[in-house]
Design a protein around this motif. Structure first.
Motif: not given
Length: 129
Positions: A53-54, A64-73, A76-81, A93-100
């Motif tokens: 998921k991208h 110009q410059h900057g910018g972020i791109s994230v791919w998550v399998r 893997v349970m996750h959500r963009v906060i 938030s990655i997993g069931e809330g155990e990793l930010l």
């Protein structure tokens, strides 16, 4: 869980070729910073990758410059906060809330007075983990 953080310094074309062949099999979360992509060019790094998921925060067309791109399998349970541009970040938030996870890039010409304070406020506003 395996993570990769890579500042590509704007080499998005080479980055996409490398991602397709070498990196994906090794990492669950791939974080790319300084993509240099603007909204009209976001498709260069937003290509579909099977099994991932991208999420991205690309620059407005005048910046110009900057910018972020994230791919998550996808398994893997996750959500963009939260996401932000100038300063650039994507908080997940990655997993069931155990990793930010906060993926960020602060340009030397960032418009924010203190981007670290802004990021700290955004992190403090996140649900408790």
């Amino acid at each position: 869980m395996q993570f990769l953080l890579w500042n590509v310094h704007g080499s998005s074309v080479g980055c996409t070729a490398y991602l397709g062949r070498k990196v994906l099999a090794q990492y669950d979360v791939i974080c790319i910073t300084e993509t240099w992509l603007t909204a009209p060019r976001a498709h260069l790094l937003s290509f579909p990758v099977p099994g991932y998921k991208h999420h991205f925060a690309c620059r407005p067309s005048q910046k110009q410059h900057g910018g972020i791109s994230v791919w998550v399998r996808t398994h893997v349970m996750h959500r963009v906060i939260a996401t932000s541009i100038d300063p650039d970040w994507c908080i997940l938030s990655i997993g069931e809330g155990e990793l930010l996870l906060a993926v960020c890039y602060f340009s030397p010409k960032c418009a924010a007075q203190n981007p670290f304070d802004e990021l700290a406020l955004a992190l403090n506003a996140c649900p408790q983990h």
